[in-house]
Scaffold this motif. Structure first.
Motif, mmCIF file in Angstrom:
data_model
loop_
_atom_site.group_PDB
_atom_site.id
_atom_site.type_symbol
_atom_site.label_atom_id
_atom_site.label_comp_id
_atom_site.label_asym_id
_atom_site.label_seq_id
_atom_site.Cartn_x
_atom_site.Cartn_y
_atom_site.Cartn_z
ATOM 1 N N GLY A 26 0.815 -1.218 0.000
ATOM 2 C CA GLY A 26 0.000 0.000 0.000
ATOM 3 C C GLY A 26 0.845 1.262 0.000
ATOM 4 O O GLY A 26 0.457 2.274 -0.563
ATOM 5 N N LEU A 27 2.016 1.175 0.604
ATOM 6 C CA LEU A 27 2.901 2.334 0.643
ATOM 7 C C LEU A 27 3.197 2.824 -0.772
ATOM 8 O O LEU A 27 3.212 4.010 -1.048
ATOM 9 C CB LEU A 27 4.225 1.970 1.327
ATOM 10 C CG LEU A 27 4.247 2.035 2.851
ATOM 11 C CD1 LEU A 27 5.602 1.614 3.365
ATOM 12 C CD2 LEU A 27 3.917 3.436 3.319
ATOM 13 N N SER A 29 1.409 2.627 -3.438
ATOM 14 C CA SER A 29 0.332 3.327 -4.126
ATOM 15 C C SER A 29 -0.070 4.618 -3.418
ATOM 16 O O SER A 29 -0.570 5.541 -4.049
ATOM 17 C CB SER A 29 -0.883 2.405 -4.272
ATOM 18 O OG SER A 29 -1.253 1.918 -3.015
ATOM 19 N N GLY A 30 0.154 4.665 -2.115
ATOM 20 C CA GLY A 30 -0.314 5.841 -1.392
ATOM 21 C C GLY A 30 0.758 6.891 -1.149
ATOM 22 O O GLY A 30 0.471 7.982 -0.693
ATOM 23 N N TRP A 31 1.996 6.548 -1.477
ATOM 24 C CA TRP A 31 3.156 7.378 -1.162
ATOM 25 C C TRP A 31 3.132 8.665 -1.980
ATOM 26 O O TRP A 31 3.220 8.631 -3.202
ATOM 27 C CB TRP A 31 4.394 6.565 -1.493
ATOM 28 C CG TRP A 31 5.688 7.108 -1.015
ATOM 29 C CD1 TRP A 31 6.444 8.039 -1.630
ATOM 30 C CD2 TRP A 31 6.380 6.728 0.169
ATOM 31 N NE1 TRP A 31 7.572 8.275 -0.905
ATOM 32 C CE2 TRP A 31 7.575 7.478 0.211
ATOM 33 C CE3 TRP A 31 6.124 5.834 1.205
ATOM 34 C CZ2 TRP A 31 8.493 7.359 1.237
ATOM 35 C CZ3 TRP A 31 7.054 5.712 2.220
ATOM 36 C CH2 TRP A 31 8.221 6.471 2.236
ATOM 37 N N VAL A 32 3.035 9.784 -1.327
ATOM 38 C CA VAL A 32 3.052 11.054 -2.046
ATOM 39 C C VAL A 32 4.041 11.981 -1.360
ATOM 40 O O VAL A 32 3.896 12.272 -0.173
ATOM 41 C CB VAL A 32 1.652 11.731 -2.033
ATOM 42 C CG1 VAL A 32 1.665 12.964 -2.906
ATOM 43 C CG2 VAL A 32 0.590 10.774 -2.500
ATOM 44 N N TYR A 33 5.039 12.411 -2.103
ATOM 45 C CA TYR A 33 5.983 13.371 -1.525
ATOM 46 C C TYR A 33 5.310 14.720 -1.404
ATOM 47 O O TYR A 33 4.582 15.131 -2.285
ATOM 48 C CB TYR A 33 7.209 13.525 -2.414
ATOM 49 C CG TYR A 33 8.191 12.407 -2.277
ATOM 50 C CD1 TYR A 33 9.070 12.386 -1.216
ATOM 51 C CD2 TYR A 33 8.222 11.385 -3.196
ATOM 52 C CE1 TYR A 33 9.977 11.358 -1.083
ATOM 53 C CE2 TYR A 33 9.115 10.350 -3.073
ATOM 54 C CZ TYR A 33 9.993 10.339 -2.010
ATOM 55 O OH TYR A 33 10.876 9.325 -1.874
ATOM 56 N N TYR A 34 5.608 15.388 -0.330
ATOM 57 C CA TYR A 34 5.091 16.733 -0.213
ATOM 58 C C TYR A 34 6.259 17.706 -0.140
ATOM 59 O O TYR A 34 7.168 17.524 0.651
ATOM 60 C CB TYR A 34 4.224 16.891 1.029
ATOM 61 C CG TYR A 34 3.736 18.293 1.170
ATOM 62 C CD1 TYR A 34 2.679 18.738 0.390
ATOM 63 C CD2 TYR A 34 4.353 19.190 2.027
ATOM 64 C CE1 TYR A 34 2.257 20.035 0.464
ATOM 65 C CE2 TYR A 34 3.928 20.495 2.112
ATOM 66 C CZ TYR A 34 2.874 20.918 1.328
ATOM 67 O OH TYR A 34 2.449 22.201 1.398
ATOM 68 N N ARG A 52 3.247 16.075 -4.333
ATOM 69 C CA ARG A 52 2.330 17.100 -3.899
ATOM 70 C C ARG A 52 3.176 18.342 -3.738
ATOM 71 O O ARG A 52 4.165 18.316 -3.002
ATOM 72 C CB ARG A 52 1.780 16.699 -2.540
ATOM 73 C CG ARG A 52 0.356 16.983 -2.385
ATOM 74 C CD ARG A 52 -0.150 16.430 -1.108
ATOM 75 N NE ARG A 52 -1.514 16.055 -1.408
ATOM 76 C CZ ARG A 52 -2.566 16.442 -0.715
ATOM 77 N NH1 ARG A 52 -2.416 17.155 0.361
ATOM 78 N NH2 ARG A 52 -3.769 16.105 -1.074
ATOM 79 N N VAL A 100 -1.871 27.295 -3.078
ATOM 80 C CA VAL A 100 -2.515 26.057 -3.500
ATOM 81 C C VAL A 100 -1.561 24.888 -3.292
ATOM 82 O O VAL A 100 -0.361 25.059 -3.146
ATOM 83 C CB VAL A 100 -2.917 26.082 -4.991
ATOM 84 C CG1 VAL A 100 -4.037 27.058 -5.247
ATOM 85 C CG2 VAL A 100 -1.724 26.375 -5.881
ATOM 86 N N VAL A 101 -2.146 23.711 -3.289
ATOM 87 C CA VAL A 101 -1.367 22.479 -3.301
ATOM 88 C C VAL A 101 -1.827 21.708 -4.527
ATOM 89 O O VAL A 101 -3.024 21.565 -4.747
ATOM 90 C CB VAL A 101 -1.626 21.653 -2.028
ATOM 91 C CG1 VAL A 101 -0.999 20.284 -2.163
ATOM 92 C CG2 VAL A 101 -1.083 22.364 -0.820
ATOM 93 N N GLU A 103 -1.339 18.118 -6.905
ATOM 94 C CA GLU A 103 -0.827 16.755 -6.849
ATOM 95 C C GLU A 103 -0.786 16.205 -8.261
ATOM 96 O O GLU A 103 -1.729 16.391 -9.034
ATOM 97 C CB GLU A 103 -1.739 15.903 -5.962
ATOM 98 C CG GLU A 103 -1.061 14.661 -5.457
ATOM 99 C CD GLU A 103 -1.946 13.888 -4.480
ATOM 100 O OE1 GLU A 103 -2.408 14.485 -3.489
ATOM 101 O OE2 GLU A 103 -2.172 12.703 -4.727
ATOM 102 N N SER B 400 9.071 15.219 3.483
ATOM 103 C CA SER B 400 7.704 15.109 3.936
ATOM 104 C C SER B 400 6.937 14.200 2.988
ATOM 105 O O SER B 400 6.790 14.503 1.815
ATOM 106 C CB SER B 400 7.068 16.493 3.984
ATOM 107 O OG SER B 400 5.779 16.367 4.480
ATOM 108 N N ARG B 402 3.399 12.106 2.436
ATOM 109 C CA ARG B 402 2.038 11.953 2.889
ATOM 110 C C ARG B 402 1.531 10.618 2.363
ATOM 111 O O ARG B 402 1.902 10.209 1.266
ATOM 112 C CB ARG B 402 1.242 13.100 2.277
ATOM 113 C CG ARG B 402 -0.191 13.158 2.626
ATOM 114 C CD ARG B 402 -0.833 14.306 1.866
ATOM 115 N NE ARG B 402 -2.222 14.019 1.659
ATOM 116 C CZ ARG B 402 -2.689 13.321 0.626
ATOM 117 N NH1 ARG B 402 -1.880 12.868 -0.289
ATOM 118 N NH2 ARG B 402 -3.970 13.086 0.524
ATOM 119 N N ARG B 410 -6.236 0.416 0.918
ATOM 120 C CA ARG B 410 -5.607 -0.871 0.743
ATOM 121 C C ARG B 410 -5.322 -1.558 2.064
ATOM 122 O O ARG B 410 -5.362 -2.783 2.160
ATOM 123 C CB ARG B 410 -4.287 -0.662 0.007
ATOM 124 C CG ARG B 410 -3.940 -1.793 -0.888
ATOM 125 C CD ARG B 410 -2.580 -1.590 -1.465
ATOM 126 N NE ARG B 410 -1.985 -2.889 -1.651
ATOM 127 C CZ ARG B 410 -2.122 -3.589 -2.750
ATOM 128 N NH1 ARG B 410 -2.805 -3.112 -3.747
ATOM 129 N NH2 ARG B 410 -1.574 -4.778 -2.849
#
Lengths: 143, 689
Positions: A26-27, A29-34, A52, A100-101, A103, B400, B402, B410
């Motif tokens: 899951g990491l 698919s869900g991993w988003v750098y900010y 992001r 704004v942000v 993605e 950082s 998220r 999942r």
């Protein structure tokens, strides 16, 4: 240990490893750098994954076409700027000067294709800005 | 009135400290009279916070813009209801509300606890006074709702339009009722431990508090979800946003608690586990308050850049900065102190928490509830870590990161689905031997029914494995719940011939805990159907249309009228009428708007929704070209979403049933008659209620 405790431990271990497996996959698919615009260009190599990026909408080259479900604008940090190409429902509050942000992915150098756009809309921030504005108003000479 | 409010808050801190002092004295001297002093101090605390709240409401109602809070969150043109509801639109008011609710609960809890020993009563009072003092200090030193502006502006800045919704009127107070409510069981636990008691009687007093807090927290979360759905305009109700997550955390541990304390009440097991769980739930409530307002994690509520480091800096530079900067560090300090103090008590008294029985068999009520607890705590841990992952990753790796929605879907969703599957067999759960019998006799037929239903769904074209799994679990659960109730009603009918429906009501009324629980489970199943339908089968269309033109969106034919401008209250709206015709020639008309509020700089979208049990049609006016020649719409088709809300209502009814005493007169009024009935069936006609 009695048999129930052993069974229990085994069951818990199996469940935990299943969840750990899910979490690891899951990491990905869900991993988003900010990062901020500045940080994005300060890093040596831009990450391949989804990003992001936070920054302010620049005054120049601002094209918002809500009727066409797209917007193209400069996102500026303190030193760097980035061209954002966003497709999707344009939030009505999108305008130059707001934070704004976005993605999406970095397509090429300084060009970002976004499919998520969040505008600043926090109750907390609103209050702080109001307070600032209220205080500034006091500095203004009165008639 | 403003002075009254500010002074009341200052005095309330004194009252809370006085109550704390009195509680300590009562405990040390063993003197009832000190307890009376404490009680009066807590009463004074409640009255003072009530006065402060009235003063704030008064300032809000009469638009007293000298008060910064009033000027920040209201304007003259705002309807009176929203002006008053702005009480909890910001941080300061929200904390005042939290404290005020706690103040009332203090009094109820002290009354509830009056039959306990002196040490227990003194300790309960001490814990409550300590938490109350913490909040009063926060209000006094950092989050002062009565902070004045140097001069009053002519008009206020208005309430964030997103918050102008009935759901937002209700969401914060219900959430805070839940949060504050979890303080009471913790205080009771500490009281019992300090008194050196290892019995489980006190749980019958604590349980209604646990259930009440769980219910209110649940309602708060659900109203928040409903608000996000109708107001935020992206078509969803849950985004795994940090602020949503932190309200879910205590609810998950609270769910675990509601089950595991039953085992402690009946068998004296899981004591240590329950104690830590009560403690953790309380901490998670405080953590939720902290995170919601701190901005350490970016979210729809606290989109911000302030980081831990800034908070720590703020902590060490008191005096030179805006006191409001102190709110987050103070809550954090409070959280740290509470963690240390609570953990110290639990470790100190660990001997009292020894289990009275061993877990003998996993296939038993104890085993099932333990498994549920494990799953809930696992889900809590995952959500907690993922929520604060940006903080963890930036302090460990200076990056950082998220974790987005896909991660939660999942990882957490499967854990919750396993828990729901376990929930499905709840009617069969019981002592080991009986449970095994029941599993052998009562499970096969519903299992076959569920398999048949899943097969039918497959034949009907449903191929998504998750959806099929949900069908299987849902049908199994409903069949088991129905069989259980009907069997019990039949048994009742054998003793007392009456219509089946009436017998079912009688059975349910005779055991609120069991059947309230079953209703809650039914609600969860309905919600699962809604969540599965809306998340697995939603359709999204983005269309550009000219007025009069028709376009196809999936099976729907969409056309719009010319854009109109309308003036309503304190905003002007641009709207159009959208006609949506489905494959069977049924047409619905919807009017999405973009609103330009007088006091907001930016426009806000107002979605249009057509909701039926089968599906929701959800339309956003996404934009238009100059002159309105072309209009962009976003159309979402969300199947089964209504079942989430129906399920929520069922869930709340179930939990409410669990809180109520028996309702039907018959159940209690004629025990003698009933007994005689069961012994001699011939006299049955005597009894007609």
């Amino acid at each position: 240990m009695n048999p129930a405790t052993i069974k229990l431990t085994v069951a818990a271990l199996i469940a935990l490893s299943a969840v750990a497996y899910l979490a690891l996959t899951g990491l990905a698919s869900g991993w988003v750098y900010y990062m901020t615009v500045d940080e994005l260009f300060a890093s040596e190599q831009a990450p391949e994954r989804r990003l992001r990026v936070g920054g302010m909408v620049g005054e120049e080259h601002f094209h918002s076409q809500p009727g066409d479900l797209r917007a193209r604008f400069q996102m500026v940090g303190e030193t760097a700027s980035l061209t954002v190409d966003y497709r999707g429902v344009v939030p009505p509050m999108l305008a130059p000067g707001i934070e704004v942000v976005v993605e999406g992915r970095l397509e090429s150098d300084r060009h970002f294709a976004a499919d998520v756009l969040l505008t600043k809309c926090a109750s907390k921030y609103q209050a702080e800005e109001h307070a600032k504005r209220l205080e500034n108003e006091d500095d203004r000479p009165r008639r | 009135m403003i002075d009254l409010g500010a002074n009341s808050i200052a005095l309330s801190l004194l009252a809370a400290v006085a109550a704390l002092f009195a509680a300590v004295m009562a405990g040390r001297r063993g003197d009832e009279r000190w307890l009376n002093v404490g009680r009066w101090s807590l009463a004074a605390f409640a009255v003072l916070l009530g006065l402060a709240s009235l003063a704030l409401l008064n300032a809000l109602y009469y638009s007293d813009f000298r008060v910064a809070y009033v000027a920040s969150y209201t304007e003259r043109a705002l309807p009176a209801g929203y002006r008053l509801a702005a009480f909890w639109a910001g941080q300061e008011g929200s904390l005042l509300l939290w404290a005020g609710i706690l103040a009332v609960m203090n009094l109820v809890a002290v009354r509830h606890w009056q039959r306990e020993g002196l040490t227990e009563r003194a300790t309960l009072m001490g814990v409550l006074a300590l938490v109350s003092a913490g909040f009063a200090a926060l209000l006094m030193f950092a989050a002062d709702p009565f902070r004045l502006l140097p001069s009053a502006p002519a008009d206020g800045y208005g309430l964030n339009p997103l918050l102008q919704d009935w759901a937002m009127l209700l969401h914060p107070p219900t959430l805070f009722l839940g949060y504050a409510g979890y303080t009471i069981p913790l205080a009771m636990l500490i009281a019992v431990l300090v008194a050196g008691r290892s019995d489980n009687r006190w749980l019958s007093i604590a349980r209604p508090w646990l259930l009440f807090s769980w219910l209110l927290l649940g309602i708060g979360i659900l109203i928040g979800a409903l608000w996000a759905y109708v107001e935020l305009g992206w078509g969803g109700y849950w985004a795994w946003d940090p602020v949503e997550n932190v309200s879910l955390l205590p609810w998950l541990t609270g769910t675990a608690l509601l089950h595991s304390i039953i085992i402690q009440q009946r068998r004296g097991m899981f004591k240590k586990w329950n104690a830590w769980l009560i403690f953790a739930t309380f901490l998670l409530c405080i953590f939720g308050t902290f995170l919601t307002r701190s901005g350490i994690v970016e979210s729809v509520h606290t989109f911000g850049s302030s980081k831990i480091s800034e908070l720590v800096i703020a902590l060490f530079s008191i005096g030179s900065i805006d006191p409001r900067e102190l709110i987050a560090p103070l809550i954090m300090a409070f959280l740290a102190a509470a963690t240390v103090a609570g953990a110290a008590v639990l470790v100190w008294r660990r001997r009292l928490l020894a289990s009275e029985h061993k877990l003998e068999d996993m296939v038993s009520r104890e085993g099932a509830f333990l498994a549920l607890n494990f799953l809930m705590v696992l889900a809590t841990a995952i959500v907690l870590v993922a929520t604060i992952f940006p903080v963890i990753s930036s302090s460990v790796a200076q990056e950082s990161v998220r974790l987005g929605e896909p991660f939660y879907n999942r990882v957490v969703v499967p854990v919750l689905l396993v828990a729901i599957a376990l929930m499905a067999v709840a009617p069969l759960v019981g002592p080991a031997r009986r449970m095994k019998e029941k599993l052998a006799t009562a499970l096969p037929r519903p299992l076959i029914g569920a398999a048949l239903a899943t097969g039918l769904a497959l034949l009907a074209g449903l191929s998504n494995p998750w959806a099929l799994l949900c069908v299987f679990i849902g049908v199994l659960a409903v069949l088991l719940l129905a069989t259980d109730l009907i069997q019990a009603a039949r048994l009742q009918q054998r003793q007392n011939p009456e219509p089946l429906g009436r017998a079912m009501l009688g059975v349910m009324d005779a055991n609120h805990r069991r059947y309230g629980g079953h209703l809650v489970h039914l609600g969860v199943i309905l919600m699962m159907a809604g969540v599965a339908g809306s998340s697995l089968f939603n359709e999204k269309y983005e269309l550009q249309l000219a007025p009069g033109q028709q376009k196809q969106a999936g099976e729907y034919t969409v056309s719009i009228e010319r854009l109109r401008e309308v003036r309503q209250g304190h905003y002007t709206a641009v709207e159009t009428t959208v006609s949506v015709r489905d494959g069977r020639d049924r047409t619905v008309q919807l009017v999405p708007q973009t609103r330009f509020y007088d006091k907001a700089e930016k426009p806000y979208g107002e979605i249009a929704l057509h909701s039926t049990p089968v599906k929701d049609i959800y339309i956003t006016l996404a934009g238009w070209e100059e002159g309105g020649r072309r209009v962009a719409l976003q159309i979402l088709i969300n199947p089964l979403t209504m079942w989430i809300w129906i399920g929520s209502v069922v869930l709340c009814l179930g939990a409410t049933l669990g809180l109520l005493p028996p309702l039907l007169r018959r159940a209690k009024a004629h025990p003698a008659v009933q007994r005689s009935e069961s012994s001699s069936p011939t006299t049955m006609q005597v009894h007609t209620p």
